[in-house]
Design an enzyme around this catalytic site. Structure first.
Site, short mmCIF file in Angstrom:
data_model
loop_
_atom_site.label_atom_id
_atom_site.label_comp_id
_atom_site.label_asym_id
_atom_site.label_seq_id
_atom_site.Cartn_x
_atom_site.Cartn_y
_atom_site.Cartn_z
N GLY A 170 -12.13 -5.75 -7.44
CA GLY A 170 -10.80 -5.18 -7.23
C GLY A 170 -10.06 -5.80 -6.06
O GLY A 170 -10.61 -6.56 -5.27
N ASP A 171 -8.79 -5.47 -5.98
CA ASP A 171 -7.91 -5.79 -4.84
C ASP A 171 -6.72 -4.84 -5.01
O ASP A 171 -6.87 -3.79 -5.66
CB ASP A 171 -7.50 -7.28 -4.87
CG ASP A 171 -6.84 -7.73 -3.57
OD1 ASP A 171 -7.54 -7.99 -2.59
OD2 ASP A 171 -5.58 -7.82 -3.52
N SER A 176 -19.98 -6.39 -2.47
CA SER A 176 -19.98 -6.85 -3.86
C SER A 176 -21.22 -7.72 -4.11
O SER A 176 -21.87 -7.61 -5.16
CB SER A 176 -18.74 -7.69 -4.15
OG SER A 176 -17.62 -6.86 -4.41
N GLN A 187 -10.60 -16.69 0.52
CA GLN A 187 -11.84 -16.10 0.02
C GLN A 187 -13.03 -17.05 0.16
O GLN A 187 -14.15 -16.61 0.43
CB GLN A 187 -11.64 -15.70 -1.46
CG GLN A 187 -12.66 -14.70 -1.98
CD GLN A 187 -12.32 -13.27 -1.64
OE1 GLN A 187 -11.19 -12.85 -1.80
NE2 GLN A 187 -13.29 -12.52 -1.16
N LYS A 205 -16.15 -16.01 -6.72
CA LYS A 205 -16.16 -14.57 -6.43
C LYS A 205 -14.91 -14.19 -5.68
O LYS A 205 -14.53 -14.84 -4.69
CB LYS A 205 -17.39 -14.24 -5.55
CG LYS A 205 -17.51 -12.77 -5.22
CD LYS A 205 -18.26 -12.01 -6.29
CE LYS A 205 -18.10 -10.51 -6.21
NZ LYS A 205 -16.88 -10.01 -6.93
N ASN A 247 -7.25 1.84 -0.86
CA ASN A 247 -8.70 1.81 -0.69
C ASN A 247 -9.13 1.39 0.71
O ASN A 247 -9.94 2.07 1.35
CB ASN A 247 -9.32 0.87 -1.75
CG ASN A 247 -10.79 0.67 -1.52
OD1 ASN A 247 -11.22 -0.34 -0.98
ND2 ASN A 247 -11.59 1.66 -1.91
N LYS A 265 -14.18 -16.71 3.80
CA LYS A 265 -14.65 -15.34 4.02
C LYS A 265 -16.04 -15.17 3.40
O LYS A 265 -16.97 -14.68 4.04
CB LYS A 265 -13.68 -14.36 3.36
CG LYS A 265 -14.03 -12.90 3.55
CD LYS A 265 -13.32 -12.01 2.53
CE LYS A 265 -11.82 -12.11 2.64
NZ LYS A 265 -11.14 -11.03 1.87
N THR A 297 -14.89 -2.19 2.55
CA THR A 297 -13.92 -3.03 3.26
C THR A 297 -13.43 -2.31 4.52
O THR A 297 -13.43 -2.88 5.62
CB THR A 297 -12.74 -3.41 2.35
OG1 THR A 297 -13.27 -3.91 1.12
CG2 THR A 297 -11.88 -4.47 3.00
N LYS A 302 -9.81 -15.99 -6.79
CA LYS A 302 -8.94 -14.80 -6.80
C LYS A 302 -8.19 -14.80 -8.12
O LYS A 302 -7.97 -15.85 -8.72
CB LYS A 302 -7.94 -14.86 -5.64
CG LYS A 302 -7.36 -13.52 -5.27
CD LYS A 302 -8.30 -12.76 -4.36
CE LYS A 302 -7.84 -11.36 -4.11
NZ LYS A 302 -8.67 -10.72 -3.07
P1 NDP Z 1 -4.68 -0.61 -2.77
O1 NDP Z 1 -3.91 -0.96 -3.98
O2 NDP Z 1 -5.75 0.40 -2.86
O3 NDP Z 1 -3.69 -0.13 -1.60
C1 NDP Z 1 -2.69 -0.96 -1.14
C2 NDP Z 1 -1.88 -0.21 -0.08
O4 NDP Z 1 -1.01 -1.13 0.56
C3 NDP Z 1 -1.00 0.87 -0.65
O5 NDP Z 1 -0.82 1.87 0.30
C4 NDP Z 1 0.28 0.12 -0.94
O6 NDP Z 1 1.43 0.96 -0.98
C5 NDP Z 1 0.35 -0.82 0.23
N1 NDP Z 1 1.04 -2.05 -0.17
C6 NDP Z 1 0.66 -2.92 -1.15
N2 NDP Z 1 1.56 -3.91 -1.29
C7 NDP Z 1 2.52 -3.66 -0.41
C8 NDP Z 1 3.72 -4.30 -0.08
N3 NDP Z 1 4.11 -5.44 -0.70
N4 NDP Z 1 4.46 -3.78 0.94
C9 NDP Z 1 4.08 -2.62 1.57
N5 NDP Z 1 2.94 -1.96 1.28
C10 NDP Z 1 2.18 -2.47 0.32
O7 NDP Z 1 -5.24 -2.00 -2.23
P2 NDP Z 1 -6.43 -2.27 -1.20
O8 NDP Z 1 -6.51 -1.18 -0.20
O9 NDP Z 1 -7.62 -2.63 -1.98
O10 NDP Z 1 -5.93 -3.62 -0.49
C11 NDP Z 1 -5.20 -3.63 0.73
C12 NDP Z 1 -5.34 -4.98 1.41
O11 NDP Z 1 -6.74 -5.23 1.68
C13 NDP Z 1 -4.87 -6.19 0.59
O12 NDP Z 1 -4.38 -7.17 1.46
C14 NDP Z 1 -6.18 -6.70 -0.04
O13 NDP Z 1 -6.10 -8.07 -0.38
C15 NDP Z 1 -7.14 -6.48 1.13
N6 NDP Z 1 -8.55 -6.43 0.81
C16 NDP Z 1 -9.04 -5.57 -0.13
C17 NDP Z 1 -10.40 -5.52 -0.38
C18 NDP Z 1 -10.99 -4.54 -1.33
O14 NDP Z 1 -12.23 -4.50 -1.44
N7 NDP Z 1 -10.22 -3.72 -2.00
C19 NDP Z 1 -11.33 -6.43 0.30
C20 NDP Z 1 -10.73 -7.25 1.32
C21 NDP Z 1 -9.39 -7.25 1.54
P3 NDP Z 1 2.12 1.28 -2.39
O15 NDP Z 1 1.23 2.25 -3.06
O16 NDP Z 1 3.43 1.84 -2.00
O17 NDP Z 1 2.24 -0.01 -3.14
O1 2IT Z 2 -10.16 -9.81 -0.65
C1 2IT Z 2 -11.32 -9.48 -0.95
O2 2IT Z 2 -12.30 -9.87 -0.31
C2 2IT Z 2 -11.49 -8.56 -2.07
N1 2IT Z 2 -10.51 -8.10 -2.65
C3 2IT Z 2 -12.88 -8.19 -2.54
C4 2IT Z 2 -13.45 -9.28 -3.40
C5 2IT Z 2 -14.77 -8.97 -4.06
O3 2IT Z 2 -15.18 -9.81 -4.87
O4 2IT Z 2 -15.39 -7.93 -3.80
#
Ligand code: NDP
Ligand code: 2IT
Length: 381
Positions: free
Chosen positions: A101-102, A313, A47, A26, A177, A50, A146, A62
């Protein structure tokens, strides 16, 4: 996959199935040009622990691709998702491997991926992906989970210190997100978020970030955060700026890995930061972590603080398995209970191992012991 000019494009896709001692593999899928095997491996490794901390029956994995969604049309996104799933589907299954997603993968992408899985396998297998749309197997609160979870974890860390989020000035990096729903819950709990960002720059808005505007710009219109200032003349856009230079009491890095280095961590501490909750995965470098731990501020590492997404999830999988759907209030309460329990487990484990207040020690040991115990029980391969 074929672009809108009918030119065939090639990207590389990955799925690292890391550990299935506690349940099916997952973890999320990331679409970002920086993706290569090393990134997927570190994310998959994190992961495992976590997912163990959530207490839910899920292993660790992942995946993703170096496909860049920026500037692509909906049809191009669809064709890429279909091409990716055509290969990935043979590795998936509700009892085998369940992606979500991520970065760069949200509800739109999960829809295209689910449709292709259904088409190819001839199965309506709701539990094969999470983050699905409400109405076709998705769970309420998964979108918010998240960010909300990270704030619940921050709330718990502050509670131990007889403090709260009420009235705190916060900085949240990113505007995707995780960032959006961290800001939402911080505001609901009485804090004020004064800055957010994207990969091009930083928005500073002293009277508090207008979240409805950020949602519209990023979730609906898919624009850059720079456009925020055209709607709020009293806000400031700092192109290429460093968000960690903005003074705050609470920081929630919610963009990407290695976004806080040792120098940034020192700046945060010097400016009065007392708590850091990692919404992103490994946003703080080892040097930065050392600064936070030495300063004895409340530092919640990602594998504990951002576990609310994957935990929800698992709640989605639970609803799919029982062909049920829960209310927002009920699901959010479950998320809150899980985050409170992760906080308690990590805090108590750190204490047991002589490192009171060190959530890095607490999260690594508590997660590892759970996985290792199951692996030993399952015998040698
Ligand atoms: P999104 O794609 O929705 O948003 C990512 C954000 O971070 C955007 O604002 C993006 O800016 C910025 N960003 C991404 N890459 C870079 C980079 N290399 N340098 C600077 N800014 C960057 O992703 P999420 O919000 O889902 O994910 C954000 C973080 O949270 C990640 O580390 C992800 O692994 C983690 N995460 C996500 C989960 C989820 O459920 N979605 C769960 C747990 C952790 P821009 O648009 O300019 O690229
Ligand atoms: O980093 C993370 O924990 C996620 N992107 C969510 C993973 C999931 O299976 O919901």
């Amino acid at each position: 996959w074929e672009d809108d000019e009918h030119v065939v494009q090639i990207n590389r896709g990955f799925r690292v199935e890391f550990n299935s001692a506690l349940g099916p593999y997952k973890g999320g899928l990331r679409f970002h040009p920086s993706v290569y095997l090393g990134i997927i491996k570190f994310l998959g490794f994190e992961q495992i622990f976590k997912n163990a901390l959530t207490g839910m029956p899920i292993g660790g994995a992942k995946g993703g691709s170096d496909f860049d969604p920026k500037g692509k049309s909906d049809n191009e996104i669809m064709r890429f998702c279909q091409s990716f799933m055509l290969e990935l589907c043979r590795h998936l299954g509700e009892h085998t491997d369940v992606p979500a997603g991520d970065i760069g993968v949200g509800g739109r992408e999960i829809g295209f991926l689910f449709g292709q899985y259904k088409r190819v396998t001839n199965k309506y297998e709701s539990g094969v992906l999470t983050g699905k749309g409400i109405g076709w197997g998705g769970s309420l609160v998964r979108t918010e989970a998240t960010g909300y979870g990270t704030v619940f974890f921050l709330r718990e860390m502050l509670k131990v210190r007889n403090d709260s989020l009420e009235g705190k000035t916060c900085v949240v990096s990113g505007s995707g997100n995780v960032a959006i729903y961290a800001i939402e819950k911080l505001h609901q709990l009485g804090a004020k978020v004064v800055a957010c960002s994207d990969s091009n720059g930083v928005i500073f808005h002293e009277k508090g970030i207008d979240l409805e505007l950020v949602k519209r710009l990023k979730e609906i219109e898919r624009r850059r955060i720079a456009d925020y200032v055209t709607y709020h003349k009293d806000s400031k856009y700092i192109a290429g700026g460093n968000i960690w230079e903005i003074p705050c009491q609470v920081a929630a890095p919610s963009a990407t890995q290695n976004e806080i280095n040792g120098k940034d961590a020192k700046t945060l501490v010097k400016n009065g930061c007392i708590a850091v909750g990692e919404g992103a995965n490994m946003p703080t470098t080892p040097e930065g972590i050392k600064v936070f731990l030495d300063a004895k501020i409340a530092y919640g590492p990602g594998k504990a603080a951002n576990a609310g997404g994957v935990a929800t999830s698992a709640l989605e999988m639970q609803q799919n398995a029982s062909r049920d759907s829960w209310t927002f209030e009920f699901t959010e309460k479950k998320l809150d209970e899980i985050m409170t329990s992760i906080h308690a487990t990590t805090f108590e484990t750190a204490e047991e191992f002589g490192a009171t207040g060190n959530y890095v020690v607490g999260a690594n040991i508590a997660g590892f012991v759970k996985v290792a115990t199951a692996m030993v029980a399952h015998g040698l391969i």
